[in-house]
Scaffold this motif. Structure first.
Motif, PDB file in Angstrom:
ATOM      1  N   ALA A 297      12.568   8.966  -1.699  1.00 25.19           N
ATOM      2  CA  ALA A 297      12.071  10.342  -1.760  1.00 25.19           C
ATOM      3  C   ALA A 297      11.542  10.775  -0.403  1.00 25.19           C
ATOM      4  O   ALA A 297      11.756  11.919   0.029  1.00 25.19           O
ATOM      5  N   LEU A 298      10.866   9.859   0.287  1.00 25.94           N
ATOM      6  CA  LEU A 298      10.330  10.179   1.605  1.00 25.94           C
ATOM      7  C   LEU A 298      11.450  10.465   2.595  1.00 25.94           C
ATOM      8  O   LEU A 298      11.416  11.467   3.321  1.00 25.94           O
ATOM      9  N   LEU A 299      12.455   9.589   2.620  1.00 27.06           N
ATOM     10  CA  LEU A 299      13.557   9.776   3.566  1.00 27.06           C
ATOM     11  C   LEU A 299      14.319  11.071   3.266  1.00 27.06           C
ATOM     12  O   LEU A 299      14.674  11.820   4.184  1.00 27.06           O
ATOM     13  N   SER A 300      14.529  11.356   1.986  1.00 26.31           N
ATOM     14  CA  SER A 300      15.227  12.583   1.609  1.00 26.31           C
ATOM     15  C   SER A 300      14.442  13.809   2.052  1.00 26.31           C
ATOM     16  O   SER A 300      15.024  14.776   2.563  1.00 26.31           O
ATOM     17  N   TYR A 301      13.130  13.760   1.867  1.00 25.06           N
ATOM     18  CA  TYR A 301      12.296  14.886   2.255  1.00 25.06           C
ATOM     19  C   TYR A 301      12.327  15.099   3.772  1.00 25.06           C
ATOM     20  O   TYR A 301      12.516  16.223   4.242  1.00 25.06           O
ATOM     21  N   LEU A 302      12.156  14.029   4.539  1.00 27.34           N
ATOM     22  CA  LEU A 302      12.161  14.147   5.998  1.00 27.34           C
ATOM     23  C   LEU A 302      13.517  14.619   6.515  1.00 27.34           C
ATOM     24  O   LEU A 302      13.587  15.422   7.447  1.00 27.34           O
TER      25      LEU A 302
ATOM     26  N   ASP B  58       9.284   5.633  22.117  1.00 30.52           N
ATOM     27  CA  ASP B  58       7.850   5.546  21.884  1.00 30.52           C
ATOM     28  C   ASP B  58       7.594   5.083  20.459  1.00 30.52           C
ATOM     29  O   ASP B  58       8.462   5.133  19.593  1.00 30.52           O
ATOM     30  N   HIS B  59       6.366   4.651  20.237  1.00 33.28           N
ATOM     31  CA  HIS B  59       5.945   4.116  18.954  1.00 33.28           C
ATOM     32  C   HIS B  59       4.695   4.872  18.513  1.00 33.28           C
ATOM     33  O   HIS B  59       3.762   5.057  19.297  1.00 33.28           O
ATOM     34  N   ALA B  60       4.687   5.332  17.273  1.00 32.93           N
ATOM     35  CA  ALA B  60       3.530   6.043  16.731  1.00 32.93           C
ATOM     36  C   ALA B  60       2.972   5.274  15.539  1.00 32.93           C
ATOM     37  O   ALA B  60       3.726   4.627  14.798  1.00 32.93           O
ATOM     38  N   GLU B  61       1.679   5.333  15.375  1.00 34.12           N
ATOM     39  CA  GLU B  61       1.045   4.625  14.266  1.00 34.12           C
ATOM     40  C   GLU B  61       1.174   5.391  12.955  1.00 34.12           C
ATOM     41  O   GLU B  61       1.138   4.805  11.870  1.00 34.12           O
ATOM     42  N   GLN B  62       1.318   6.719  13.051  1.00 37.31           N
ATOM     43  CA  GLN B  62       1.360   7.548  11.848  1.00 37.31           C
ATOM     44  C   GLN B  62       2.140   8.822  12.149  1.00 37.31           C
ATOM     45  O   GLN B  62       2.201   9.273  13.298  1.00 37.31           O
ATOM     46  N   LEU B  63       2.717   9.412  11.112  1.00 36.01           N
ATOM     47  CA  LEU B  63       3.405  10.694  11.240  1.00 36.01           C
ATOM     48  C   LEU B  63       2.578  11.754  10.523  1.00 36.01           C
ATOM     49  O   LEU B  63       2.279  11.618   9.329  1.00 36.01           O
ATOM     50  N   ILE B  64       2.211  12.795  11.250  1.00 35.37           N
ATOM     51  CA  ILE B  64       1.458  13.910  10.669  1.00 35.37           C
ATOM     52  C   ILE B  64       2.392  15.116  10.588  1.00 35.37           C
ATOM     53  O   ILE B  64       2.957  15.551  11.595  1.00 35.37           O
TER      54      ILE B  64
ATOM     55  N   TYR C 213       3.352  15.358  -1.356  1.00 36.01           N
ATOM     56  CA  TYR C 213       2.762  14.322  -2.212  1.00 36.01           C
ATOM     57  C   TYR C 213       3.848  13.604  -3.014  1.00 36.01           C
ATOM     58  O   TYR C 213       3.856  12.365  -3.119  1.00 36.01           O
ATOM     59  N   ALA C 214       4.785  14.368  -3.570  1.00 37.51           N
ATOM     60  CA  ALA C 214       5.870  13.761  -4.350  1.00 37.51           C
ATOM     61  C   ALA C 214       6.762  12.883  -3.468  1.00 37.51           C
ATOM     62  O   ALA C 214       7.255  11.836  -3.900  1.00 37.51           O
ATOM     63  N   SER C 215       6.940  13.285  -2.220  1.00 32.77           N
ATOM     64  CA  SER C 215       7.852  12.560  -1.331  1.00 32.77           C
ATOM     65  C   SER C 215       7.322  11.190  -0.931  1.00 32.77           C
ATOM     66  O   SER C 215       8.107  10.296  -0.622  1.00 32.77           O
ATOM     67  N   VAL C 216       6.001  11.030  -0.891  1.00 31.77           N
ATOM     68  CA  VAL C 216       5.455   9.742  -0.438  1.00 31.77           C
ATOM     69  C   VAL C 216       5.273   8.752  -1.586  1.00 31.77           C
ATOM     70  O   VAL C 216       4.658   7.702  -1.403  1.00 31.77           O
ATOM     71  N   GLN C 217       5.843   9.065  -2.730  1.00 32.93           N
ATOM     72  CA  GLN C 217       5.728   8.140  -3.857  1.00 32.93           C
ATOM     73  C   GLN C 217       6.745   7.013  -3.773  1.00 32.93           C
ATOM     74  O   GLN C 217       6.500   5.900  -4.253  1.00 32.93           O
ATOM     75  N   THR C 218       7.912   7.283  -3.167  1.00 37.29           N
ATOM     76  CA  THR C 218       8.939   6.251  -3.020  1.00 37.29           C
ATOM     77  C   THR C 218       9.614   6.402  -1.661  1.00 37.29           C
ATOM     78  O   THR C 218       9.621   7.493  -1.073  1.00 37.29           O
ATOM     79  N   MET C 219      10.208   5.329  -1.194  1.00 44.65           N
ATOM     80  CA  MET C 219      10.890   5.357   0.093  1.00 44.65           C
ATOM     81  C   MET C 219      12.091   6.313   0.086  1.00 44.65           C
ATOM     82  O   MET C 219      12.250   7.114   1.013  1.00 44.65           O
TER      83      MET C 219
ATOM     84  N   GLY D 197       0.822  -1.199   0.000  1.00 45.17           N
ATOM     85  CA  GLY D 197       0.000   0.000   0.000  1.00 45.17           C
ATOM     86  C   GLY D 197       0.858   1.251   0.000  1.00 45.17           C
ATOM     87  O   GLY D 197       2.071   1.198   0.216  1.00 45.17           O
ATOM     88  N   PRO D 198       0.248   2.397  -0.244  1.00 49.84           N
ATOM     89  CA  PRO D 198       0.993   3.654  -0.372  1.00 49.84           C
ATOM     90  C   PRO D 198       1.580   4.138   0.954  1.00 49.84           C
ATOM     91  O   PRO D 198       1.027   3.889   2.029  1.00 49.84           O
ATOM     92  N   LEU D 199       2.690   4.839   0.857  1.00 53.94           N
ATOM     93  CA  LEU D 199       3.314   5.416   2.054  1.00 53.94           C
ATOM     94  C   LEU D 199       2.426   6.476   2.694  1.00 53.94           C
ATOM     95  O   LEU D 199       2.572   6.781   3.878  1.00 53.94           O
ATOM     96  N   SER D 200       1.510   7.031   1.920  1.00 57.76           N
ATOM     97  CA  SER D 200       0.597   8.041   2.468  1.00 57.76           C
ATOM     98  C   SER D 200      -0.307   7.457   3.548  1.00 57.76           C
ATOM     99  O   SER D 200      -0.945   8.205   4.285  1.00 57.76           O
TER     100      SER D 200
END
Length: 240
Positions: free
Chosen positions: A177-182, A207-213, A169-175, A10-13
């Protein structure tokens, strides 16, 4: 250490989202305005805003409420909670319906921090006496600030939030890209590939989180702030 799991399928989003709220951005601007030495890029804006407060006879009211903004942004303005609160009428209804107890809880950490550094402010004493009165003054000031100044500011900066949403949106298309953005926000983010999760140090126990906002902000000018609210990790950061 904060850990955020990433979906195996499923999507990283599903694990990374963002939230933008004009009311939250208003509070971020007051947080920046409350600093004794505003960041250089906001120095002229801060001077101009304080002069406008004086012209509108809001200087005394701002001095009264400043302790609620110097050391943070009250949870009353949480972007997820206030996402649909746009115009002055919606803001008024939001604060009218907001339970006084919730308002008090949201500003208490800011007041506690203030009193570690300064004398007990009048707003704290009034809150002990009549918290509904303080909430009323707070709501009236926020509404006045929006109508007199901030609404025009929001219209001018809103397109920048659209661009930031496109970056997310562009960052969550690939792993990668996401890591670079964060990491462009906070270099301490890393990827635990074996367990398929993001990790980042933060001020608190492991701690553990279910999602990052993500909370992108124009007026927030401090270092990125990672926190935990309920089951979610929240990352507040400046994109300008």
């Amino acid at each position: 250490m904060m850990t955020i799991p990433l979906p195996g399928h499923g999507p990283l989003s599903n694990a990374i989202s963002y939230s933008v709220s004009p009311l939250y951005e208003l509070a971020a601007s007051l947080h920046t305005l409350a600093q004794p030495s505003p960041p250089e890029r906001f120095f002229s804006w801060s001077e101009d805003q304080l002069e406008q407060f004086e012209s509108a006879r809001l200087t005394q009211e701002w001095a009264y409420l400043l302790p609620l903004f110097r050391y943070g942004i009250p949870d009353t303005f949480d972007p997820v909670q206030t996402k649909g609160v746009m115009g002055v009428d919606e803001q008024y209804e939001y604060f009218v319906m907001l339970p006084t107890e919730q308002f008090v809880r949201s500003v208490t950490p800011m007041l506690d921090h203030w009193m570690q550094q300064h004398a007990i402010p009048q707003v704290y004493l009034d809150m002990q006496e009549d918290s509904d009165y303080v909430k009323g003054r707070f709501s009236l000031f926020v509404s006045s600030y929006w109508q007199l100044y901030f609404e025009e500011n929001w219209e001018s900066i809103a397109p920048q939030f659209v661009k930031e949403a496109e970056r997310i949106y562009a960052s969550v298309q690939t792993m990668p890209a996401l890591l670079s953005y964060l990491q462009s926000i906070c270099s301490a983010f890393s990827l635990d590939e074996e367990n398929r999760r993001l990790t980042c140090p933060y001020d608190g126990p492991d701690d553990h989180a279910e999602q990052l906002i993500l909370y992108p902000s124009y007026y927030y000018a401090q270092e990125p702030c990672l926190s935990k609210k309920g089951a979610h990790a929240h990352l507040l950061y400046s994109f300008s």
